[in-house]
Design an enzyme around this catalytic site. Structure first.
Site, short mmCIF file in Angstrom:
data_model
loop_
_atom_site.label_atom_id
_atom_site.label_comp_id
_atom_site.label_asym_id
_atom_site.label_seq_id
_atom_site.Cartn_x
_atom_site.Cartn_y
_atom_site.Cartn_z
N LYS A 53 -8.47 -8.74 5.02
CA LYS A 53 -7.91 -7.59 5.73
C LYS A 53 -8.23 -7.68 7.22
O LYS A 53 -7.38 -7.44 8.09
CB LYS A 53 -8.45 -6.28 5.13
CG LYS A 53 -7.90 -6.00 3.73
CD LYS A 53 -8.65 -4.91 3.00
CE LYS A 53 -8.21 -4.84 1.54
NZ LYS A 53 -8.97 -3.89 0.73
N GLN A 97 -14.34 -0.19 0.96
CA GLN A 97 -13.98 -1.17 -0.07
C GLN A 97 -14.61 -0.79 -1.42
O GLN A 97 -15.82 -0.55 -1.50
CB GLN A 97 -14.44 -2.57 0.37
CG GLN A 97 -14.03 -3.68 -0.56
CD GLN A 97 -12.51 -3.90 -0.66
OE1 GLN A 97 -11.80 -3.83 0.34
NE2 GLN A 97 -12.00 -4.12 -1.86
N ASP A 120 -5.96 3.86 2.88
CA ASP A 120 -5.85 3.35 1.51
C ASP A 120 -5.07 4.34 0.64
O ASP A 120 -4.68 4.01 -0.48
CB ASP A 120 -7.25 3.16 0.89
CG ASP A 120 -7.63 1.69 0.77
OD1 ASP A 120 -6.71 0.84 0.83
OD2 ASP A 120 -8.82 1.39 0.62
#
Ligand code: NAD
Length: 294
Positions: A53, A97, A120
């Site tokens: 990412k 994460q 997200d």
């Protein structure tokens, strides 16, 4: 004839578009989008995902910040970091994460993320907005699949879409998106999961089959009909005698037997995976432009 849904290619196209957009922003003296990622602990797969990412951010010209925290980080300490990112005007969007170490309550952390920075799309407010078909950050993997279907102009209206898997990050949002009154969407959706009886009866009726269960090569040719569109989300490392590393990545679909029956199919790797990263970048640009929350 089977056509490959080439996620790697479409992801590159999206990243090129973003690169050009950043050039324009720079010319006009605007703000460069800035994504932050929090990584707690040393989980190998998480390290790989976060590194990919950050690398993708650099490639398109975004700013990125990686906050690495030790495995021993307490929930309170992580909440403090989250609050800091919430109020830092330089950071447009950020991700925490997953999975987090067991002693940290994931839901508590997700709920602490400011919805306007939740690129997200996991915050309950953003999930609710998705369900109501309001502007929101769509979770990256489902959004990637939607963009892939859109760019290949796959006909979805009135089709029977079968989704396997009901996780909060893939299966469940995917079922909502495919049923909504939009393109891609307008499908009749069946959501299957580990307690579904006679799974094959459903998969055989699917015009579009989206598979996200994490069991390598689970879907075989006898389970699908001719002309099906296959979206294979699964990624599992399995032993391989033919690779140097001794491993290869396998999807949830037995590609060699299913592909000849499919009209469109995503390969693994090179299908859904690269689209996930591209979608996170698109969400970050939206965050920096305050497109969702004005
Ligand atoms: P998960 O483990 O959270 O969920 C799996 C789902 O599969 C569950 O809802 C379960 O009910 C269902 N399931 C399990 N066994 C089943 C069976 N026999 N029949 C029907 N349903 C069954 O998984 P997840 O996080 O949604 O991930 C699924 C797969 O997708 C994994 O391989 C993961 O690595 C991969 N993944 C890929 C990406 C990407 O970017 N390509 C992103 C996220 C997840």
């Amino acid at each position: 004839m089977t056509e490959i849904l080439d996620g790697k290619l479409i992801s590159q196209q999206i990243q090129e578009e973003l690169f050009l957009e950043i050039d324009r922003i720079k010319e006009q003296g605007g703000k460069i989008p800035h994504l932050a990622a929090i990584l707690v602990g040393n989980d190998g797969a998480s390290e790989t995902y976060v590194a990919a990412k950050v690398k993708a951010c650099e490639k398109v010209g975004f700013k990125s910040t990686l906050l690495r925290l030790p495995e021993t980080t307490t929930e309170q300490e992580l909440l403090a970091k989250v609050n800091k990112l919430n109020t830092n005007p330089e950071i447009d969007g950020y991700i925490v994460q997953l999975p987090l170490p067991k002693h940290i309550n994931e839901n508590k952390i997700i709920e602490a993320i400011a919805p306007q920075k939740d690129v997200d799309g996991f915050h309950p407010q953003n999930v609710g907005r998705m369900a109501l078909n309001l502007p929101t950050y769509l979770p990256a993997t489902p959004y990637g699949i939607i963009q892939l279907l859109e760019r290949y102009a796959i006909d979805t209206t009135g089709k029977h879409c079968v989704v396997i898997g009901r996780s909060h990050i893939v299966g469940s949002p995917m079922s909502i998106l495919m049923a909504r009154n939009a393109f891609p969407g307008n499908c009749t959706v069946t959501l299957c999961h580990s307690r579904t009886a006679n799974l094959k009866e459903f998969t055989q009726k699917a015009d579009i089959l989206i598979v996200a269960l994490g069991k390598p090569e689970f879907i075989t040719a006898d389970m699908v009909k001719e002309g099906v569109v296959i979206i294979d989300v699964g990624i599992t490392r399995i032993p391989s005698a033919t690779t140097k590393s001794g491993f290869k990545l396998a999807g949830d679909v037995h590609y060699d037997s299913v592909a000849p029956k499919a009209s469109f199919i995503t390969p693994v790797p090179g299908g859904v995976g690269p689209m996930t990263i591209a979608s996170l970048l698109v969400n970050t640009l939206k965050a920096s432009r305050k497109e969702i929350y004005k």
